[in-house]
Design an enzyme around this catalytic site. Sequence first.
Site, PDB file in Angstrom:
ATOM      1  N   ASN A   9       1.321   1.700  -2.068  1.00 25.07           N
ATOM      2  CA  ASN A   9       1.731   2.977  -2.642  1.00 25.07           C
ATOM      3  C   ASN A   9       3.124   3.310  -2.116  1.00 25.07           C
ATOM      4  OD1 ASN A   9       2.043   5.602  -3.483  1.00 25.07           O
ATOM      5  ND2 ASN A   9       0.464   6.459  -2.136  1.00 25.07           N
ATOM      6  N   LYS A  11       4.959   5.703  -2.962  1.00 28.74           N
ATOM      7  CA  LYS A  11       5.220   7.147  -2.998  1.00 28.74           C
ATOM      8  C   LYS A  11       6.589   7.420  -3.646  1.00 28.74           C
ATOM      9  CE  LYS A  11       2.376   7.577   1.081  1.00 28.74           C
ATOM     10  NZ  LYS A  11       1.860   8.465   2.117  1.00 28.74           N
ATOM     11  N   HIS A  95      -4.716  11.385  -4.909  1.00 27.13           N
ATOM     12  CA  HIS A  95      -4.167  11.123  -3.572  1.00 27.13           C
ATOM     13  C   HIS A  95      -4.100  12.460  -2.818  1.00 27.13           C
ATOM     14  CE1 HIS A  95      -1.362  10.078  -0.396  1.00 27.13           C
ATOM     15  NE2 HIS A  95      -1.650   8.807  -0.638  1.00 27.13           N
ATOM     16  N   GLU A  97      -1.926  13.739  -1.043  1.00 30.78           N
ATOM     17  CA  GLU A  97      -0.666  14.469  -1.208  1.00 30.78           C
ATOM     18  C   GLU A  97      -0.678  15.273  -2.503  1.00 30.78           C
ATOM     19  OE1 GLU A  97       1.921  11.106  -0.606  1.00 30.78           O
ATOM     20  OE2 GLU A  97       1.366  11.071   1.499  1.00 30.78           O
ATOM     21  N   GLU A 168      -9.282   7.559   2.303  1.00 26.02           N
ATOM     22  CA  GLU A 168      -8.042   7.806   3.027  1.00 26.02           C
ATOM     23  C   GLU A 168      -8.196   9.067   3.868  1.00 26.02           C
ATOM     24  OE1 GLU A 168      -4.538   5.634   1.113  1.00 26.02           O
ATOM     25  OE2 GLU A 168      -4.593   7.631   0.285  1.00 26.02           O
ATOM     26  N   GLY A 174       0.155   8.161   7.129  1.00 24.64           N
ATOM     27  CA  GLY A 174       1.535   8.317   7.578  1.00 24.64           C
ATOM     28  C   GLY A 174       1.667   8.796   9.003  1.00 24.64           C
ATOM     29  N   SER A 213      -2.365   4.342   7.523  1.00 27.19           N
ATOM     30  CA  SER A 213      -1.639   3.594   8.553  1.00 27.19           C
ATOM     31  C   SER A 213      -2.127   2.145   8.693  1.00 27.19           C
ATOM     32  CB  SER A 213      -1.706   4.340   9.887  1.00 27.19           C
ATOM     33  OG  SER A 213      -1.098   5.612   9.764  1.00 27.19           O
TER      34      SER A 213
HETATM   35  C1  PEP Z   1      -1.121   6.411   1.518  1.00 29.51           C
HETATM   36  O1  PEP Z   1      -0.339   7.321   1.348  1.00 29.51           O
HETATM   37  O2  PEP Z   1      -1.880   6.086   0.579  1.00 29.51           O
HETATM   38  C2  PEP Z   1      -1.179   5.771   2.823  1.00 29.51           C
HETATM   39  C3  PEP Z   1      -2.259   5.136   3.135  1.00 29.51           C
HETATM   40  O3  PEP Z   1      -0.068   5.896   3.617  1.00 29.51           O
HETATM   41  P1  PEP Z   1       0.193   5.182   5.061  1.00 29.51           P
HETATM   42  O4  PEP Z   1      -0.230   3.738   4.935  1.00 29.51           O
HETATM   43  O5  PEP Z   1       1.647   5.326   5.277  1.00 29.51           O
HETATM   44  O6  PEP Z   1      -0.646   5.906   6.050  1.00 29.51           O
END
Ligand code: PEP
Length: 257
Positions: A9, A11, A95, A97, A168, A174, A213
């Site tokens: 992703n 973003k 997601h 976000e 998630e 992040g 992460s």
């Molecule tokens: C994401 O935004 O879907 C995500 C998993 O981000 P990160 O790997 O940076 O934690």
Amino acid sequence: MRPIMVAGNWKMNGLHADAQHLTQAILDAALAPTVPEVVLFPPFTLIASVAALARGSSLRWGGQNLFWENHGPYTGEISGPMLRDHGCRYVLVGHSERRQIFQESDEIVFRKVMAALHAGLTPVVCVGESEQERESGQTWEVLERQMTAILPALGANGQQANLIIAYEPIWAIGTGKTASPAQAQEAHAYLRSLVARKNPALAQKVLILYGGSVKANNAGALFAEEDIDGGLVGGASLQAGEFVQICRVAEQIGRGG
Ligand code: PEP
């Protein structure tokens, strides 16, 4: 045995040259054609850049969002048929976000899941609890609420696992704070049990990705867990070498589906 998937992703990151670089690096890695399935989620403006390079290869791509109507006076929105028109097979829905910043409710997530299915896209539906929800013991309740909203869509067109779930935990996105393999496995097993309540056969087929992460140095332990079918990778998917290494980890685990 379910196949394994690695999804990136991006973003709201990248310009045309970045998309070319990242896509080409994955193509150059010459991963085994089906193990793992690798999917890129670039911003809308870069879908054509990815598609131009990846078309004809085993690499897949998708949108990070869609609107629930197919066309019309919805300035700034993108529809499922538009994504299909650009060769997308997948789309991210819900997601955290989008849930948090753009106030997407469970009901909106469901409408988007249905729109994706009608357009012939496989939605990758994100669920997960916040840090405060985990600390106050509400994790299972939150996951159940988010899953209850989307489960009517599962198997809507037969005995196919027509959607993918991404667990998630928001506190891991992040932040560099990855869920431990045991924590992630516990949540994935719970999510699968919620699917099993509706349809035990589909519960065995549905892919549940972990996101939060994921890096090359933790992917192996996570993907080795029984109910973790790969990863949705944010930050690390913007670094070609790191992302290719995560794909290699998945390749070595080698679940062919
Ligand atoms: C994401 O935004 O879907 C995500 C998993 O981000 P990160 O790997 O940076 O934690």
